[in-house]
Design a protein around this motif. Structure first.
Motif, PDB file in Angstrom:
ATOM      1  N   GLY A 187      48.228  39.757  38.906  1.00 16.46           N
ATOM      2  CA  GLY A 187      49.493  39.049  38.965  1.00 16.46           C
ATOM      3  C   GLY A 187      49.564  38.024  40.077  1.00 16.46           C
ATOM      4  O   GLY A 187      50.607  37.453  40.346  1.00 16.46           O
ATOM      5  N   MET A 188      48.441  37.775  40.797  1.00 17.42           N
ATOM      6  CA  MET A 188      48.437  36.748  41.835  1.00 17.42           C
ATOM      7  C   MET A 188      48.460  35.371  41.178  1.00 17.42           C
ATOM      8  O   MET A 188      47.943  35.197  40.071  1.00 17.42           O
ATOM      9  CB  MET A 188      47.158  36.851  42.679  1.00 17.42           C
ATOM     10  CG  MET A 188      47.156  38.009  43.642  1.00 17.42           C
ATOM     11  SD  MET A 188      45.737  37.837  44.737  1.00 17.42           S
ATOM     12  CE  MET A 188      45.894  39.313  45.717  1.00 17.42           C
ATOM     13  N   THR A 189      49.037  34.397  41.889  1.00 16.61           N
ATOM     14  CA  THR A 189      48.961  33.019  41.398  1.00 16.61           C
ATOM     15  C   THR A 189      47.556  32.493  41.693  1.00 16.61           C
ATOM     16  O   THR A 189      46.783  33.134  42.430  1.00 16.61           O
ATOM     17  CB  THR A 189      49.977  32.112  42.109  1.00 16.61           C
ATOM     18  OG1 THR A 189      49.637  32.081  43.492  1.00 16.61           O
ATOM     19  CG2 THR A 189      51.396  32.635  41.934  1.00 16.61           C
ATOM     20  N   ARG A 190      47.227  31.319  41.176  1.00 15.68           N
ATOM     21  CA  ARG A 190      45.893  30.758  41.413  1.00 15.68           C
ATOM     22  C   ARG A 190      45.694  30.478  42.910  1.00 15.68           C
ATOM     23  O   ARG A 190      44.612  30.710  43.452  1.00 15.68           O
ATOM     24  CB  ARG A 190      45.726  29.470  40.609  1.00 15.68           C
ATOM     25  CG  ARG A 190      45.631  29.757  39.122  1.00 15.68           C
ATOM     26  CD  ARG A 190      45.623  28.475  38.323  1.00 15.68           C
ATOM     27  NE  ARG A 190      44.324  27.815  38.396  1.00 15.68           N
ATOM     28  CZ  ARG A 190      44.027  26.734  37.696  1.00 15.68           C
ATOM     29  NH1 ARG A 190      44.945  26.186  36.910  1.00 15.68           N
ATOM     30  NH2 ARG A 190      42.839  26.199  37.783  1.00 15.68           N
ATOM     31  N   MET A 195      42.952  32.315  45.434  1.00 19.27           N
ATOM     32  CA  MET A 195      42.020  31.528  46.244  1.00 19.27           C
ATOM     33  C   MET A 195      42.142  31.937  47.712  1.00 19.27           C
ATOM     34  O   MET A 195      41.129  32.191  48.380  1.00 19.27           O
ATOM     35  CB  MET A 195      42.348  30.029  46.052  1.00 19.27           C
ATOM     36  CG  MET A 195      41.428  29.066  46.777  1.00 19.27           C
ATOM     37  SD  MET A 195      39.679  29.273  46.430  1.00 19.27           S
ATOM     38  CE  MET A 195      39.413  28.119  45.117  1.00 19.27           C
ATOM     39  N   ARG A 196      43.353  32.023  48.212  1.00 15.96           N
ATOM     40  CA  ARG A 196      43.574  32.288  49.637  1.00 15.96           C
ATOM     41  C   ARG A 196      43.190  33.701  50.050  1.00 15.96           C
ATOM     42  O   ARG A 196      42.598  33.909  51.107  1.00 15.96           O
ATOM     43  CB  ARG A 196      45.045  32.042  49.985  1.00 15.96           C
ATOM     44  CG  ARG A 196      45.239  30.777  50.794  1.00 15.96           C
ATOM     45  CD  ARG A 196      46.703  30.463  50.994  1.00 15.96           C
ATOM     46  NE  ARG A 196      47.359  31.397  51.884  1.00 15.96           N
ATOM     47  CZ  ARG A 196      48.671  31.628  51.900  1.00 15.96           C
ATOM     48  NH1 ARG A 196      49.447  31.003  51.028  1.00 15.96           N
ATOM     49  NH2 ARG A 196      49.221  32.458  52.760  1.00 15.96           N
ATOM     50  N   PHE A 197      43.562  34.680  49.239  1.00 18.80           N
ATOM     51  CA  PHE A 197      43.389  36.073  49.684  1.00 18.80           C
ATOM     52  C   PHE A 197      42.135  36.750  49.154  1.00 18.80           C
ATOM     53  O   PHE A 197      41.686  37.742  49.699  1.00 18.80           O
ATOM     54  CB  PHE A 197      44.629  36.901  49.311  1.00 18.80           C
ATOM     55  CG  PHE A 197      45.889  36.394  49.961  1.00 18.80           C
ATOM     56  CD1 PHE A 197      46.011  36.404  51.356  1.00 18.80           C
ATOM     57  CD2 PHE A 197      46.938  35.879  49.210  1.00 18.80           C
ATOM     58  CE1 PHE A 197      47.150  35.924  51.973  1.00 18.80           C
ATOM     59  CE2 PHE A 197      48.079  35.389  49.824  1.00 18.80           C
ATOM     60  CZ  PHE A 197      48.193  35.414  51.206  1.00 18.80           C
ATOM     61  N   VAL A 198      41.592  36.229  48.071  1.00 24.29           N
ATOM     62  CA  VAL A 198      40.432  36.924  47.487  1.00 24.29           C
ATOM     63  C   VAL A 198      39.152  36.091  47.577  1.00 24.29           C
ATOM     64  O   VAL A 198      38.140  36.541  48.121  1.00 24.29           O
ATOM     65  CB  VAL A 198      40.717  37.312  46.014  1.00 24.29           C
ATOM     66  CG1 VAL A 198      39.490  37.970  45.401  1.00 24.29           C
ATOM     67  CG2 VAL A 198      41.924  38.232  45.944  1.00 24.29           C
ATOM     68  N   LEU A 250      38.482  32.825  49.066  1.00 22.19           N
ATOM     69  CA  LEU A 250      38.112  32.167  50.330  1.00 22.19           C
ATOM     70  C   LEU A 250      37.580  33.121  51.399  1.00 22.19           C
ATOM     71  O   LEU A 250      36.556  32.813  52.032  1.00 22.19           O
ATOM     72  CB  LEU A 250      39.284  31.352  50.883  1.00 22.19           C
ATOM     73  CG  LEU A 250      39.389  29.911  50.381  1.00 22.19           C
ATOM     74  CD1 LEU A 250      40.512  29.174  51.100  1.00 22.19           C
ATOM     75  CD2 LEU A 250      38.077  29.159  50.596  1.00 22.19           C
ATOM     76  N   PRO A 251      38.214  34.278  51.645  1.00 21.75           N
ATOM     77  CA  PRO A 251      37.660  35.170  52.679  1.00 21.75           C
ATOM     78  C   PRO A 251      36.198  35.543  52.418  1.00 21.75           C
ATOM     79  O   PRO A 251      35.393  35.609  53.347  1.00 21.75           O
ATOM     80  CB  PRO A 251      38.566  36.392  52.598  1.00 21.75           C
ATOM     81  CG  PRO A 251      39.849  35.893  52.044  1.00 21.75           C
ATOM     82  CD  PRO A 251      39.476  34.808  51.088  1.00 21.75           C
ATOM     83  N   GLN A 252      35.884  35.770  51.145  1.00 23.27           N
ATOM     84  CA  GLN A 252      34.485  36.111  50.829  1.00 23.27           C
ATOM     85  C   GLN A 252      33.589  34.889  50.964  1.00 23.27           C
ATOM     86  O   GLN A 252      32.440  34.979  51.424  1.00 23.27           O
ATOM     87  CB  GLN A 252      34.393  36.650  49.398  1.00 23.27           C
ATOM     88  CG  GLN A 252      35.186  37.916  49.189  1.00 23.27           C
ATOM     89  CD  GLN A 252      35.039  38.404  47.771  1.00 23.27           C
ATOM     90  OE1 GLN A 252      33.947  38.762  47.352  1.00 23.27           O
ATOM     91  NE2 GLN A 252      36.142  38.412  47.012  1.00 23.27           N
ATOM     92  N   ALA A 253      34.116  33.742  50.541  1.00 21.91           N
ATOM     93  CA  ALA A 253      33.314  32.521  50.564  1.00 21.91           C
ATOM     94  C   ALA A 253      32.996  32.117  52.001  1.00 21.91           C
ATOM     95  O   ALA A 253      31.855  31.763  52.324  1.00 21.91           O
ATOM     96  CB  ALA A 253      34.048  31.395  49.850  1.00 21.91           C
ATOM     97  N   ILE A 254      34.005  32.188  52.881  1.00 20.59           N
ATOM     98  CA  ILE A 254      33.822  31.726  54.256  1.00 20.59           C
ATOM     99  C   ILE A 254      32.720  32.514  54.953  1.00 20.59           C
ATOM    100  O   ILE A 254      31.886  31.954  55.665  1.00 20.59           O
ATOM    101  CB  ILE A 254      35.163  31.786  55.021  1.00 20.59           C
ATOM    102  CG1 ILE A 254      36.052  30.622  54.574  1.00 20.59           C
ATOM    103  CG2 ILE A 254      34.933  31.693  56.532  1.00 20.59           C
ATOM    104  CD1 ILE A 254      37.479  30.694  55.056  1.00 20.59           C
ATOM    105  N   LYS A 255      32.703  33.822  54.711  1.00 15.54           N
ATOM    106  CA  LYS A 255      31.657  34.654  55.308  1.00 15.54           C
ATOM    107  C   LYS A 255      30.267  34.157  54.898  1.00 15.54           C
ATOM    108  O   LYS A 255      29.343  34.124  55.693  1.00 15.54           O
ATOM    109  CB  LYS A 255      31.854  36.100  54.865  1.00 15.54           C
ATOM    110  CG  LYS A 255      31.100  37.104  55.711  1.00 15.54           C
ATOM    111  CD  LYS A 255      31.530  38.503  55.328  1.00 15.54           C
ATOM    112  CE  LYS A 255      30.487  39.549  55.664  1.00 15.54           C
ATOM    113  NZ  LYS A 255      30.050  39.585  57.038  1.00 15.54           N
ATOM    114  N   ARG A 256      30.168  33.734  53.645  1.00 11.96           N
ATOM    115  CA  ARG A 256      28.864  33.239  53.171  1.00 11.96           C
ATOM    116  C   ARG A 256      28.549  31.841  53.699  1.00 11.96           C
ATOM    117  O   ARG A 256      27.396  31.424  53.722  1.00 11.96           O
ATOM    118  CB  ARG A 256      28.855  33.201  51.642  1.00 11.96           C
ATOM    119  CG  ARG A 256      28.885  34.585  51.059  1.00 11.96           C
ATOM    120  CD  ARG A 256      28.918  34.524  49.565  1.00 11.96           C
ATOM    121  NE  ARG A 256      29.235  35.847  49.037  1.00 11.96           N
ATOM    122  CZ  ARG A 256      29.305  36.126  47.756  1.00 11.96           C
ATOM    123  NH1 ARG A 256      29.114  35.182  46.868  1.00 11.96           N
ATOM    124  NH2 ARG A 256      29.583  37.343  47.359  1.00 11.96           N
TER     125      ARG A 256
END
Lengths: 215, 289
Positions: A127-130, A134-137, A139-145
């Motif tokens: 039920g999250m918006t797009r 992006m912000r909570f799911v 990006l946090p994973q992407a930034i670590k990589r």
């Protein structure tokens, strides 16, 4: 080997000042380049080819041409056009930022696209918006990589700033060249410059390692 | 991860220390070997009974200094090139001039193995004589100020609080460093005179200081830019170009008489007229020898 330390001590204050300029150029360009790169990274992920092509072109042009030429174009073309006359400090930051943005853009894009699409789908199905997904799911994973790739890019940027000596920006390499000119010796100035760059990049490496472990 | 951390940092330190030692060792060995090799080849040539005609003398040059030495497509041309041709003919030796760029010229001439001499409008100065030997002076030059028409700059001292562009490693750099201070950021040093002149053209500098032959050539080639050259004899004295040799080179003794001969027998004047369109005033040059 005859290595004349006296002439290094003579130039020590100038090398120190040059180091401050190098750090200044690097920090300013890392920040500006990353901000610009973020926009370019997202631009490269647009679905419509019509909207995407300027960003594709940007990345291809800046990655595919020598920084040496880019610095000359910015210094003698772009900066005089907007600023009225040449200015090594402005052209230094502008040229390095524009160049770095192309690489940073690719790092952002690759980092975000590396996160499995299932993650985004799962977030959306919760039920999250797009934007939220992006912000909570994602990006946090992407930034670590992205951290190791950014570390690499920053280190390259610090060393690339040595090319700014070309337009007489008073950074480390510039004073190395000056010293070379006065004494017509190459090992004293170049090895001194190499040691300073090594200290800078090694410290940066340490800092990034610390950040990586903390994330 | 955690267990490896300790050894990892220690290894990193050891590795960086090793790399530092390696770099220094290579640099050290490089110049040591070079010295040995050059003395060996010198010994070789004297043993073979001074057969100078058979050895080819290789000159390194930074051919980006028109009209003194420059590349015309893939051939090297200029005053210095014609001059050395006359000198080597006089000395009866084979030779070759190669465009190596400035840095490579400096180091390879110092080592003296691949290139036995440097020919690149190098002014003879005390600082440089600590590292190299020079031939007798073969060319008198002075520095010249180049400004845009209508500039209020009239002499070198007017440049003190102006922005000045020079080429790094030239005597113009040295002179302006003395006048303005080495650390003065208004003194801009560029890789080449071409870039320094572009800086003037784009308003980033009030003046360019460079060798008189270079400035005259540039003004001649760019009439649209409305440039003026200013000479300042009291502040920019005469300087003399010499051929660059490694310390203790035997070539100096062989070529110095040939240089003097070329200057005296009229050949020099002929070459000078070809490149500068006027006859040289040889009084200062002969006194300096």
């Amino acid at each position: 080997m005859d290595f004349n330390f006296d002439i290094i001590w003579g130039y020590f204050p100038l090398f120190l000042r040059g180091t401050l300029y190098t750090i200044g150029f690097s920090i300013a360009s890392i920040i500006l380049g990353s901000i610009l790169g973020l926009g370019i990274g997202f631009g490269r992920m647009l679905k419509s080819p019509l909207w995407r092509w300027p960003f594709d072109a940007y990345v291809n042009i800046f990655r595919g041409t020598p920084l040496y030429v880019q610095i000359l174009i910015v210094h003698f073309g772009v900066v005089p056009f907007f600023y009225g006359s040449t200015n090594a400090l402005i052209s230094g930051v502008v040229a390095l930022s524009l160049n770095s943005a192309a690489y940073a853009g690719e790092i952002f894009r690759a980092g975000i696209q590396s996160v499995d699409s299932g993650q985004r789908e799962a977030a959306l199905s919760l039920g999250m918006t797009r934007g939220q997904s992006m912000r909570f799911v994602v990006l946090p994973q992407a930034i670590k990589r992205m951290v190791p790739a950014f570390g690499n890019e920053f280190i390259v940027l610090v060393k690339d700033s040595s090319l700014l000596a070309l337009v007489a920006a008073p950074e480390i390499m510039y004073w190395g060249n000056t010293m070379k000119g006065q004494y017509m010796r190459i090992w004293e100035p170049y090895l001194t410059a190499a040691v300073i760059y090594f200290i800078l990049t090694y410290s940066l490496n340490k800092l990034l390692g610390y950040i990586e472990r903390r994330m | 991860m955690e267990t490896r951390k300790g050894t990892k940092t220690r290894n990193k330190w050891i590795l960086s220390a090793l790399i530092a030692i390696l770099v220094l060792a290579i640099a050290g060995c490089g110049s040591d070997n070079a010295n040995n090799a050059s003395s060996a080849s010198n010994a070789g040539s004297t043993n073979s009974g001074g057969s100078a005609a058979e050895t080819v003398v290789k000159f390194a040059s930074d051919a980006s200094y028109a009209p003194m030495e420059y590349m015309d497509k893939d051939t090297i041309k200029g005053f210095d090139i014609d001059f050395i041709a006359a000198v080597m003919e006089e000395a009866g030796m084979k030779y070759e001039v190669v465009n190596t760029g400035w840095d490579t010229m400096l180091e390879s001439v110092k080592q003296g193995t691949e290139y036995q001499a440097g020919l690149s409008s190098v002014s003879i100065t005390d600082d440089r004589q600590q590292t190299y030997d020079f031939s007798v002076p073969y060319f008198e030059s002075t520095n010249m100020i180049m400004v845009k028409e209508g500039s209020d700059i009239k002499s070198a001292l007017d440049l003190k609080d102006k922005t000045v562009a020079v080429q790094t490693a030239t005597t113009a750099d040295e002179l302006m460093s003395k006048i303005m201070g080495v650390g003065n950021t208004k003194l801009k040093r560029f890789d080449s005179n071409t870039v320094a002149m572009m800086e003037l053209d784009n308003g980033g500098a009030d003046a360019v200081v460079a060798d008189i032959a270079i400035v005259r050539e540039y003004i001649k080639n760019n009439p649209k830019m409305k440039l003026v050259g200013i000479t300042d004899t009291p502040n920019f004295g005469s300087e003399f170009y010499g051929i660059l040799y490694p310390k203790g080179s035997e070539l100096k003794a062989k070529l110095d008489p040939a240089i003097q001969k070329v200057i005296e027998n009229g050949k020099y004047e002929e070459i000078y007229k070809k490149w500068f369109g006027e006859a040289p005033d040889l009084t200062n040059l002969k006194n300096a020898q």
